[in-house]
Design a protein around this motif. Structure first.
Motif, short mmCIF file in Angstrom:
data_model
loop_
_atom_site.label_atom_id
_atom_site.label_comp_id
_atom_site.label_asym_id
_atom_site.label_seq_id
_atom_site.Cartn_x
_atom_site.Cartn_y
_atom_site.Cartn_z
N GLU A 72 34.59 45.84 47.02
CA GLU A 72 34.90 46.18 45.63
C GLU A 72 36.39 46.41 45.44
O GLU A 72 36.99 45.91 44.50
CB GLU A 72 34.13 47.44 45.21
CG GLU A 72 32.67 47.20 44.94
CD GLU A 72 31.96 48.47 44.50
OE1 GLU A 72 32.46 49.59 44.76
OE2 GLU A 72 30.89 48.34 43.88
N ARG A 73 36.99 47.17 46.35
CA ARG A 73 38.42 47.44 46.25
C ARG A 73 39.25 46.19 46.48
O ARG A 73 40.28 45.99 45.85
CB ARG A 73 38.81 48.53 47.23
CG ARG A 73 38.41 49.90 46.72
CD ARG A 73 38.54 50.97 47.76
NE ARG A 73 38.33 52.29 47.23
CZ ARG A 73 37.21 52.77 46.76
NH1 ARG A 73 36.16 52.01 46.68
NH2 ARG A 73 37.10 53.99 46.31
N ALA A 74 38.80 45.35 47.40
CA ALA A 74 39.52 44.11 47.68
C ALA A 74 39.51 43.18 46.47
O ALA A 74 40.52 42.59 46.12
CB ALA A 74 38.93 43.41 48.90
N VAL A 75 38.35 43.05 45.82
CA VAL A 75 38.26 42.20 44.63
C VAL A 75 39.22 42.70 43.56
O VAL A 75 39.97 41.91 42.97
CB VAL A 75 36.81 42.13 44.09
CG1 VAL A 75 36.76 41.49 42.71
CG2 VAL A 75 35.91 41.35 45.07
N ALA A 76 39.22 43.99 43.31
CA ALA A 76 40.12 44.55 42.30
C ALA A 76 41.58 44.32 42.68
O ALA A 76 42.40 43.95 41.84
CB ALA A 76 39.85 46.05 42.12
N SER A 77 41.89 44.50 43.95
CA SER A 77 43.26 44.31 44.43
C SER A 77 43.70 42.85 44.34
O SER A 77 44.82 42.55 43.95
CB SER A 77 43.35 44.81 45.88
OG SER A 77 44.64 44.66 46.38
N ILE A 78 42.80 41.95 44.69
CA ILE A 78 43.10 40.51 44.62
C ILE A 78 43.32 40.08 43.18
O ILE A 78 44.28 39.41 42.85
CB ILE A 78 41.98 39.68 45.28
CG1 ILE A 78 41.97 39.92 46.80
CG2 ILE A 78 42.15 38.19 44.97
CD1 ILE A 78 40.70 39.41 47.49
N ARG A 79 42.43 40.50 42.31
CA ARG A 79 42.53 40.11 40.89
C ARG A 79 43.75 40.71 40.21
O ARG A 79 44.30 40.13 39.28
CB ARG A 79 41.24 40.46 40.17
CG ARG A 79 40.09 39.60 40.70
CD ARG A 79 39.04 39.34 39.69
NE ARG A 79 38.16 38.29 40.17
CZ ARG A 79 36.85 38.38 40.24
NH1 ARG A 79 36.25 39.49 39.84
NH2 ARG A 79 36.13 37.37 40.68
N ALA A 80 44.19 41.87 40.70
CA ALA A 80 45.39 42.51 40.14
C ALA A 80 46.67 41.93 40.74
O ALA A 80 47.77 42.28 40.31
CB ALA A 80 45.35 44.02 40.39
N GLY A 81 46.53 41.05 41.72
CA GLY A 81 47.69 40.43 42.34
C GLY A 81 48.34 41.26 43.43
O GLY A 81 49.39 40.91 43.94
N VAL A 82 47.71 42.38 43.78
CA VAL A 82 48.26 43.25 44.83
C VAL A 82 48.02 42.62 46.21
O VAL A 82 48.90 42.59 47.05
CB VAL A 82 47.64 44.66 44.76
CG1 VAL A 82 48.12 45.53 45.91
CG2 VAL A 82 47.96 45.30 43.42
N THR A 83 46.81 42.13 46.42
CA THR A 83 46.48 41.45 47.67
C THR A 83 46.59 39.96 47.40
O THR A 83 45.72 39.37 46.79
CB THR A 83 45.05 41.81 48.14
OG1 THR A 83 44.97 43.21 48.34
CG2 THR A 83 44.69 41.09 49.42
N ASN A 84 47.69 39.38 47.87
CA ASN A 84 47.88 37.95 47.62
C ASN A 84 48.48 37.22 48.82
O ASN A 84 48.67 36.02 48.78
CB ASN A 84 48.71 37.70 46.36
CG ASN A 84 50.06 38.37 46.43
OD1 ASN A 84 50.48 38.83 47.48
ND2 ASN A 84 50.73 38.43 45.30
N LYS A 85 48.77 37.95 49.90
CA LYS A 85 49.26 37.28 51.10
C LYS A 85 48.11 36.51 51.74
O LYS A 85 47.00 37.03 51.89
CB LYS A 85 49.82 38.30 52.09
CG LYS A 85 51.12 38.91 51.64
CD LYS A 85 51.70 39.99 52.54
CE LYS A 85 51.24 40.03 53.94
NZ LYS A 85 51.79 41.13 54.72
N LEU A 86 48.37 35.27 52.09
CA LEU A 86 47.32 34.43 52.65
C LEU A 86 46.74 35.01 53.93
O LEU A 86 45.54 34.89 54.18
CB LEU A 86 47.82 33.00 52.87
CG LEU A 86 48.12 32.22 51.60
CD1 LEU A 86 48.67 30.84 51.93
CD2 LEU A 86 46.89 32.10 50.72
#
Length: 120
Positions: A72-86
């Motif tokens: 859940e936290r990862a999805v939110a982080s990815i969609r917010a652009g926080v987690t974007n490193k490949l």
């Protein structure tokens, strides 16, 4: 938990990720899981977010409730652009696949972010 320092990590110069891997590797499951669960309730870095499931997968430790919280936290982080490193996206995908913890929303978010990164 106000800081990871409550677990005696950062003040001693030991990173959260290294300590977590060491605890799990030494079968200190309770201590490692307590830290992971506490961290899931707080804002954590992209790297830490991908390290939590990576550590579980490395030691084949299936904790469904914790994985669900991480997803859940990862999805939110990815969609917010926080987690974007490949690398972080790959670590998340590998960990969930290794544990056969199928989370459709997480895989969709990882795929969308990876495609966006490759097109830019």
């Amino acid at each position: 938990l106000t800081s990871i320092g409550n677990y005696g990590l950062e003040p001693n110069g030991v990173s959260f990720q290294n300590a977590l891997v060491a605890w799990v590797g030494q079968s200190h499951w309770k201590q490692a899981l307590n830290v992971m669960e506490a961290m899931c309730g707080h804002r954590i870095s992209s790297e830490s977010l991908s390290t939590l499931p990576w550590t579980l997968a490395t030691f084949r430790c299936m904790k469904p409730m914790l994985l669900h919280s991480i997803a859940e936290r990862a999805v939110a982080s990815i969609r917010a652009g926080v987690t974007n490193k490949l690398q972080d996206l790959a670590s998340l995908a590998w960990a969930f696949a290794t544990l056969a913890a199928h989370d459709r929303m997480l895989i969709c978010a990882i795929t969308e972010r990876a495609l966006a990164s490759s097109l830019s």
